[in-house]
Design an enzyme around this catalytic site. Structure first.
Site, PDB file in Angstrom:
ATOM      1  CB  ALA A 237      -0.893   0.002   1.217  1.00 57.45           C
ATOM      2  CB  ALA A 238       3.514   2.006  -2.473  1.00 59.74           C
ATOM      3  CB  ALA A 239       0.502   6.277  -3.241  1.00 56.40           C
ATOM      4  N   PRO A 240       1.883   7.946  -0.880  1.00 61.35           N
ATOM      5  CG  PRO A 240       2.510   9.991   0.030  1.00 61.35           C
ATOM      6  CD  PRO A 240       1.689   8.827   0.245  1.00 61.35           C
ATOM      7  N   GLY A 241       4.668   6.858  -1.254  1.00 58.34           N
ATOM      8  CA  GLY A 241       5.907   6.608  -1.514  1.00 58.34           C
ATOM      9  C   GLY A 241       7.067   6.746  -0.360  1.00 58.34           C
TER      10      GLY A 241
ATOM     11  CB  CYS B  70      -0.994   6.846  10.786  1.00 60.66           C
ATOM     12  SG  CYS B  70      -2.255   7.370   9.726  1.00 60.66           S
TER      13      CYS B  70
HETATM   14  N1  SAM Z   1       3.107   3.787   2.652  1.00 57.46           N
HETATM   15  C1  SAM Z   1       2.729   5.029   2.159  1.00 57.46           C
HETATM   16  C2  SAM Z   1       3.875   6.076   2.293  1.00 57.46           C
HETATM   17  O1  SAM Z   1       4.746   5.801   3.362  1.00 57.46           O
HETATM   18  O2  SAM Z   1       4.097   7.000   1.954  1.00 57.46           O
HETATM   19  C3  SAM Z   1       1.305   5.572   2.850  1.00 57.46           C
HETATM   20  C4  SAM Z   1       0.314   4.577   2.560  1.00 57.46           C
HETATM   21  S1  SAM Z   1      -1.263   4.926   2.945  1.00 57.46           S
HETATM   22  C5  SAM Z   1      -1.317   4.967   4.547  1.00 57.46           C
HETATM   23  C6  SAM Z   1      -2.170   3.475   2.420  1.00 57.46           C
HETATM   24  C7  SAM Z   1      -2.507   3.536   0.894  1.00 57.46           C
HETATM   25  O3  SAM Z   1      -3.172   2.404   0.682  1.00 57.46           O
HETATM   26  C8  SAM Z   1      -3.146   4.723   0.276  1.00 57.46           C
HETATM   27  O4  SAM Z   1      -2.460   5.503  -0.693  1.00 57.46           O
HETATM   28  C9  SAM Z   1      -4.395   4.212  -0.358  1.00 57.46           C
HETATM   29  O5  SAM Z   1      -4.836   4.581  -1.421  1.00 57.46           O
HETATM   30  C10 SAM Z   1      -4.111   2.731  -0.552  1.00 57.46           C
HETATM   31  N2  SAM Z   1      -5.015   1.506  -0.791  1.00 57.46           N
HETATM   32  C11 SAM Z   1      -6.275   1.725  -0.223  1.00 57.46           C
HETATM   33  N3  SAM Z   1      -6.833   0.374  -0.749  1.00 57.46           N
HETATM   34  C12 SAM Z   1      -6.059  -0.277  -0.943  1.00 57.46           C
HETATM   35  C13 SAM Z   1      -5.785  -1.422  -1.454  1.00 57.46           C
HETATM   36  N4  SAM Z   1      -6.955  -2.255  -1.555  1.00 57.46           N
HETATM   37  N5  SAM Z   1      -4.798  -2.204  -1.762  1.00 57.46           N
HETATM   38  C14 SAM Z   1      -3.738  -1.534  -1.633  1.00 57.46           C
HETATM   39  N6  SAM Z   1      -3.475  -0.072  -1.485  1.00 57.46           N
HETATM   40  C15 SAM Z   1      -4.695   0.385  -1.139  1.00 57.46           C
END
Ligand code: SAM
Length: 329
Positions: free
Chosen positions: A120-124, A243
């Site tokens: 679950a990578a964005a924004p990265g 978080c």
């Molecule tokens: N790890 C990231 C960082 O450090 O920049 C922050 C990740 S944020 C907490 C969670 C992410 O999971 C969001 O970008 C969201 O769009 C994505 N997300 C939502 N549903 C998801 C799914 N079914 N599978 C994977 N990612 C998902």
């Protein structure tokens, strides 16, 4: 006289009272009214970290080192805007990231040459930190299903020179089935209700919050954690993080996986880089995972997970390190 802060939702505060030890509650509640310093990481993939640091200091930024991570610094919040207008920022030589967020890859500890998944990578932020830790060597797959966030992720990776990362616009829940036992390490920094982002300086920060939403996102988190575990090789390590404070998004998710996979997985104790550093990582802000919630007992090993309690520097975070002991096949 200054205006009082708008109150946090009652239901949220009552729940915090059940989650957080009484001795810590006042400082946790105070943290929702504080402006924290801005923290950032030097990007070792873009030139010499020492040079970047010297350049920023020459430009007048008041860098404070972070005792437990030599790549991280804080600056006063008033300098944040200037930092986002600096050359180092535009060149991708630094990445603004909360200190608690930086702890997550440190706990996962990916190594150069390994095959790693960020589910679950964005924004990265954490993908980039892992690319630095792996010195751009090995394979790092980053998954994000939300289109605009996926493109932001790609832009960040490119700008920061994280050339080992392959990106996938897909739902993380499908990855375990498509790539069983493929990865040495997996990070699942799960989508969550973002309770630790609440700020009484911006009441919009909790606009979308409700217990119903917490329970909704928990359903997705359960499926994502199972997918992460399926994708992990036997002997592989993963970290689950959010978080949020809610046990429904944290301990109960881990408990669900422990019930499903039994002795094939183990919740490992977490060694943080340094304890007891005043104001940076006081041991008082590291709380063991709950093993009871709403009068229901959880698997005793959940106690090995941790909650970082927010203070004037750190944000709230939940981290759980899991080892896959044997194949699920
Ligand atoms: N790890 C990231 C960082 O450090 O920049 C922050 C990740 S944020 C907490 C969670 C992410 O999971 C969001 O970008 C969201 O769009 C994505 N997300 C939502 N549903 C998801 C799914 N079914 N599978 C994977 N990612 C998902």
């Amino acid at each position: 006289m200054s205006e009082p802060f708008p109150p946090l939702p009652d239901e949220f505060v009552n729940r915090l009272g059940q989650i957080i030890p009484e001795t810590q509650l006042a400082s946790v509640l105070a943290s929702f009214q504080q402006i924290k310093p801005t923290s950032f990481r030097l990007n070792s993939l873009k030139g010499n970290a020492e040079n970047i640091k010297q350049q920023l200091m020459a430009e007048g930024f008041s860098l404070q080192p972070v005792s437990w991570f030599d790549q991280a610094f804080t600056i006063p919040d008033e300098q944040r805007r200037a930092l986002t207008e600096s050359d180092a920022f535009y060149q991708g030589e630094i990445y603004i990231q909360s200190l608690s967020s930086m702890l997550v890859p440190i706990v996962l500890a990916p190594q150069p040459g390994e095959t790693v998944l960020d589910l679950a990578a964005a924004p990265g932020g954490k993908t980039l930190q892992m690319a630095c830790m792996m010195s751009n060597q090995g394979a790092l797959s980053a998954v994000e299903p939300v289109k605009n966030r996926f493109f932001k992720l790609k832009t960040n990776l490119e700008q920061q020179g994280a050339s080992l990362v392959k990106t996938y616009l897909t739902d993380g829940r499908t990855v375990g089935g498509k790539c069983p036992e493929r990865f040495d390490r997996v990070l699942l920094d799960a989508p969550c209700s973002s309770e630790s982002r609440f700020s009484q300086l911006d009441p919009r920060s909790w606009n979308h919050w409700s217990i119903k939403k917490v329970k909704e996102v928990a359903k997705k988190q359960k499926k994502l954690l199972l997918s992460a575990l399926y994708s992990l090789k036997p002997e592989g390590i993963m970290v689950y993080s959010t978080c949020s404070f809610s046990p429904e998004e944290n301990e109960l998710i881990v408990n669900h996986a422990l019930k499903k996979f039994g002795p094939a997985i183990r919740v490992e104790p977490i060694q943080l880089p340094v304890n007891n550093i005043q104001h940076q990582m006081d041991s008082d802000i590291v709380q063991p995972g709950l093993i009871e919630w709403n009068k229901k007992s959880l698997h005793p090993d959940v106690i090995n997970s941790i909650r970082i309690l927010p203070n004037d520097i750190m944000d709230g975070f939940y981290l759980c390190k899991i080892k896959k002991l044997t194949s699920f096949k």
